[in-house]
Every structure is written in C-alpha cells, then in structure tokens.
Scaffold this active site. Structure first.
Site, PDB file in Angstrom:
ATOM      1  N   LYS A 168     -32.889 -39.914  20.870  1.00  0.00           N
ATOM      2  CA  LYS A 168     -33.933 -39.524  19.886  1.00  0.00           C
ATOM      3  C   LYS A 168     -33.530 -40.363  18.395  1.00  0.00           C
ATOM      4  CE  LYS A 168     -34.050 -36.369  16.570  1.00  0.00           C
ATOM      5  NZ  LYS A 168     -34.818 -37.311  15.362  1.00  0.00           N
ATOM      6  N   GLU A 195     -20.597 -39.139  13.168  1.00  0.00           N
ATOM      7  CA  GLU A 195     -20.330 -40.055  11.996  1.00  0.00           C
ATOM      8  C   GLU A 195     -21.403 -39.553  11.191  1.00  0.00           C
ATOM      9  OE1 GLU A 195     -20.240 -42.540   9.403  1.00  0.00           O
ATOM     10  OE2 GLU A 195     -21.662 -43.735  10.701  1.00  0.00           O
ATOM     11  N   CYS A 200     -23.948 -45.282   4.862  1.00  0.00           N
ATOM     12  CA  CYS A 200     -22.658 -44.511   4.834  1.00  0.00           C
ATOM     13  C   CYS A 200     -21.754 -45.214   4.230  1.00  0.00           C
ATOM     14  CB  CYS A 200     -22.527 -43.637   6.009  1.00  0.00           C
ATOM     15  SG  CYS A 200     -22.338 -44.746   7.525  1.00  0.00           S
ATOM     16  N   GLU A 247     -22.528 -37.154  -1.810  1.00  0.00           N
ATOM     17  CA  GLU A 247     -23.010 -38.442  -1.200  1.00  0.00           C
ATOM     18  C   GLU A 247     -24.576 -38.430  -1.952  1.00  0.00           C
ATOM     19  OE1 GLU A 247     -23.909 -38.718   2.893  1.00  0.00           O
ATOM     20  OE2 GLU A 247     -23.036 -40.826   2.775  1.00  0.00           O
TER      21      GLU A 247
HETATM   22  C1  UN1 Z   1     -24.248 -46.510   8.414  1.00  0.00           C
HETATM   23  O1  UN1 Z   1     -24.469 -46.563   7.221  1.00  0.00           O
HETATM   24  O2  UN1 Z   1     -24.599 -45.752   9.017  1.00  0.00           O
HETATM   25  O3  UN1 Z   1     -20.458 -51.653   7.803  1.00  0.00           O
HETATM   26  C2  UN1 Z   1     -23.411 -47.768   9.112  1.00  0.00           C
HETATM   27  C3  UN1 Z   1     -21.605 -51.490   7.349  1.00  0.00           C
HETATM   28  C4  UN1 Z   1     -22.749 -51.404   8.246  1.00  0.00           C
HETATM   29  C5  UN1 Z   1     -22.851 -50.097   9.040  1.00  0.00           C
HETATM   30  C6  UN1 Z   1     -23.251 -48.907   8.240  1.00  0.00           C
HETATM   31  N1  UN1 Z   1     -22.688 -52.606   9.227  1.00  0.00           N
HETATM   32  O4  UN1 Z   1     -22.167 -51.060   6.190  1.00  0.00           O
END
Ligand code: UN1
Length: 495
Positions: free
Chosen positions: A175, A249, A283, A383
C-alpha cells in the site's frame, strides 16, 4: 512512462470495487492534478491478499538465485528509467530532481544488494550433542507481507522492504502512501517488467482505513511499516493482538553535535542539508543542532548566511534547492510549531513563515532557525517534519550527549569533531540506531541496517542483512543418520 492508476491484483490492473477514487496533486503547483487512484475498501484488500497467499508457495520454492536474477533485472530497469521516475516523483511529492534521483538510486542499490543476498541466505550448521546426527537451521519466508510506507521516500523506502521480502520468498501486498501512489507504481512496474510472476506482488491504494483493513487481514503474516508514531503504534497493537510479525520505522528528532574543534565549513554543509534538504521532511532530518558555546554564535551566523542562498521553488527547476512541503496540513503544522516555539521563549532567528512564489501556489515554507532552545520545549521534543532547526548551546561533550539523548526518539545522530576520542565516545554514547561522525544525520546506504531505538521503532531494521532477519523465519532441522533412536546413546554420552 505510463502506468495505470489502479490496483494491481494477481497480474491484472483493477479499479476499486466501489469505483471510488482519490486525487493526488503536485505540491509545488496544487492546481496540477497528478491523477486519480482507487480508494480501496475491504473487497479490494481481500482480493490482493488472496492473490498473494495463492502465489506464495510457488514463489518460495523457486531457487532463491532465480528470484535474485529478477531483482537484478529490476535494478537494471530502474537505472534505465532513473531520470523519468525521478521527474515524476518530483511532480508528485515535491523534492528537487537531484534528490528524487537519489531516491531512485537507493532502490537501484537495494535491488543489486538484495539480488546478491539470494546466493547467501545463510542458516547455521552446528555440531549435535549426539553421534551420527547433524543439526542445522535454514531460512524460510514468513508468508504474505503487507508493506505500508510514507510519501517522502516513495521509491527508496518501499524498495528497502519489498525487495528483501521478495528475495526471501515472501509475497507482497504493497500500500503506497496516498500522497505519492504514482511513484510507488513506477517502482512496481519495474518489478513486473523484470518478470516477477502474477500474485507475487500486488498493490492496493488507499489511505489509513485501507491500511488498517490490510493489517487486520487474517492471511497477512507480517507487516513492514514506515510512517508516523501514532499510526505505527496502532498497527503494532493490532499485530500484537493477532500475533503478527511487525517492523516499525517511525519518527526522529535527530541531533547534530558540533564540538569546539569541528571543521565548521564541513559541519555547515551537513547542517544545511540535514535540516533543510527534502524541506526537512525526512525521518532522519537534522532537527536539533547542539553547539559547543565556543562556536555557537559563529556557527549560527554561518547557517543564517548559507540558508539565505537556498533557492526555494518547483523541484523540476534545475536551480531549486528546496521544494515545497507535501500539503497544506503539513504547512499549517510547521506554522503552528513556529508559534509554539515563540511562545515557549525560543528565539526565532530566521524564517518562520510560509512563502509564496510568483506564479506558483505551492506549499513553500522558509528555512527556519530557532536559537536559545532548551530541552523542555516542545520544539525540542516533537517531530515537526519541516524545515525547522532548533539550536542548543552546551559547554561540554557530556552536556551535548545529555541534550542529544533527551528525546523519546532515537533514529539518527551526528557529531562533528576533529578529536578521534570524542568521535568514538559518541558512537558509544548516543542513543540512536545510526550515528554519523563528521557527516550529517542523513544519507543511509542500502547494505547497512536502518532504523532506530526508543519510540522510533520496535527493534527491527530495514536495510542490509538485518532486513532478511525480519523477512525470514528460522527452521531448525535435525538429521539422525545413526539408524537408531538415540535416547540410549545420549545416556551413554553423559556417563
Ligand atoms: C526516511 O525519511 O524515512 O538516510 C528515510 C536518509 C534517507 C532515508 C530517509 N536515505 O536520510
């Protein structure tokens, strides 16, 4: 490249049974529609899961290197289509083309990496307690995997989960995020063109309700999720109740420490790209800058000067450095946090407002900097997922680590220092799944574990071999070639 804006079930493209759709638009120019996609309900979810369940045992029985060959082919196709997919991704979710190319490159790297692992899906062979007996463990797929991902890395992050899942012999229901479904489909199309058989990969579009129906489905064995803390936690609750394997995650509040002996020019590049790259919507984004007091003022000035030069705009323009936020809600959230920060007594040193760009009604927001931030403030803890950097002043390495660890999240972290001892201490001391020494908090590599501690995750990892730990079960096998029941012998061994 054309791809039907439909669900993909057992080798056929289909609309939602209800005929309902949702619309996706370009965040840099919201009047431009990217397309309409099926708003799927329980019937559609049922059909996708059923297809995945049917296809699973044949797929699992194929020799793993044959599965790997298809993944390598998908990597080649992604390489051929890199620019095209990147441009479509920029129009759909906003980040500039140089970044969306990086996103596709992560999927290419993951395809080649996972393909190579299909020749190495190790188990163990170990000595038995008994004579003439062999003990080993082999890996089996988990079954049907539901993969639910966010819009900010709409190709890379799905690839981190889908490719090892397939390599290990699982089938998949994907999804994609309802904010970036087309990018997800362009990725899936490369897998189909690489020869992945019908039913092995299926796609069901929709928002939260579609996702929760999928997670609840009795034939879904494992769930891989990247997204918000609240959604992830509710998925985990469901999976706990139903005894499903789940990998989460979720958020980050990633610190970058700048010590007094840091190379400030190097740290500047890291802070700018960590905080304002992808408009802060990673993230792994740098959202807290922890500066030694001796370099604090100078470094803040350097950031202000450098951020001034960043060009905001439509990510398809060559000179754009920073694209829009994903939608108006995201922009409103950033605006709200700016107000919260001001109310809490932080100093708004730079930015803080939405930006309108001539001829463009996208969701742009100024790169924003708060100084005089303290760990008790909400802007230091929550966040924001936007271009907002909070700066703290500290007077020692120990205080820097205390501030860095004073958060419920633990995804990425960074330290800039020229003192090798401090670099090594930080590797040990920072409570995070990832620590960079003299590099920004962003920039994961495909063959390394990716994920975090504390409220960022639940102990699993994407990326590298760690992903195979999630997507496989251990089967323990004992082979007795003594020709007798060995209970008696066991007694004699003990005597
Ligand atoms: C995310 O924001 O879910 O290392 C992953 C990094 C990217 C991945 C981020 N390659 O910042």
């Amino acid at each position: 490249m054309s791809v039907p804006h439909q669900n993909y079930i057992d080798g056929t493209w289909r609309d939602a049974a209800s005929g309902q759709t949702f619309e996706v638009s370009n965040p840099a120019a919201p009047s431009e529609t990217i397309g309409h996609f099926p708003d799927s309900g329980p019937t559609d979810v049922d059909e996708t899961v059923e297809a995945a369940a049917q296809a699973q045992s044949d797929w699992a029985r194929r020799p793993a290197p044959q599965r790997g060959k298809m993944l390598r082919e998908a990597g080649d196709l992604l390489s051929d289509r890199k620019s095209e997919i990147a441009e479509a991704m920029t129009r759909e979710m906003g980040k500039p083309v140089f970044e969306t190319k990086g996103d596709v490159q992560e999927a290419i790297d993951t395809a080649y990496y996972t393909a190579s692992e299909t020749r190495r899906l190790f188990g163990h062979t170990v000595p038995s307690e008994l004579p003439d007996k062999m003990n080993m463990s082999i890996r089996r797929p988990v079954g049907v995997c539901a993969i639910i991902t966010a819009w900010n890395f709409p190709v890379a992050v799905p690839s981190w989960k889908i490719l090892p899942a397939l390599a290990a012999g699982n089938t998949v229901v994907f999804k994609p995020s309802e904010e970036a479904p087309r990018s997800g489909l362009l990725f899936i199309q490369t897998l189909l063109d690489a020869g992945i058989p019908d039913g092995v990969i299926n796609v069901v579009h929709g928002a939260g309700e579609t996702g929760s129906t999928l997670v609840e489905h009795p034939q879904v064995d494992a769930v891989g999720f990247t997204g918000s803390y609240d959604v992830g936690t509710s998925i985990a609750e469901t999976c706990g109740r139903l005894n499903k394997r789940v990998s989460l995650e979720m958020g980050g509040k990633n610190p970058m420490i700048v010590m007094e002996d840091a190379d400030l020019d190097l740290a500047l590049d890291g802070a700018i790209w960590g905080a304002y790259g992808t408009t802060g919507q990673r993230c792994t984004a740098t959202s807290r800058l922890i500066c030694h007091e001796s370099v604090h003022d100078r470094f803040v000035e350097m950031i202000e000067a450098e951020a001034e030069t960043l060009v905001l705009g439509d990510g398809t323009n060559d000179n754009t450095d920073v694209g829009p936020l994903i939608n108006e809600d995201a922009r409103e959230k950033v605006r709200r946090y700016v107000k919260i920060g001001q109310k809490e007594g932080a100093n708004l040193a730079m930015g803080g407002s939405p930006v309108s760009i001539e001829g463009n009604d996208g969701y742009f927001f100024e790169p924003t900097l708060f100084t005089d931030v303290t760990p008790d403030m909400r802007i230091a803890q929550e966040e924001i997922f936007g271009p907002v950097l909070s700066v703290f002043s500290v007077n020692s390495y120990e205080e820097a680590v205390d501030v860095a660890n004073d958060t419920r999240f633990g995804l990425s972290s960074a330290i800039y220092t020229d003192t090798v001892q401090l670099g090594f201490r930080a590797m040990r001391d920072l409570d995070a799944g990832i620590t960079y020494v003299n590099g920004p908090t962003i920039g994961a590599e495909a063959h390394m574990p990716f994920g975090g501690v504390k409220d960022t995750g639940n102990g699993h990892r994407d990326g590298g071999w760690a992903a195979f730990e999630f997507f496989t079960e251990h089967k323990t096998v004992y082979v007795d070639y003594s020709g007798q029941l060995q209970k008696a012998q066991m007694d004699s061994v003990e005597e």
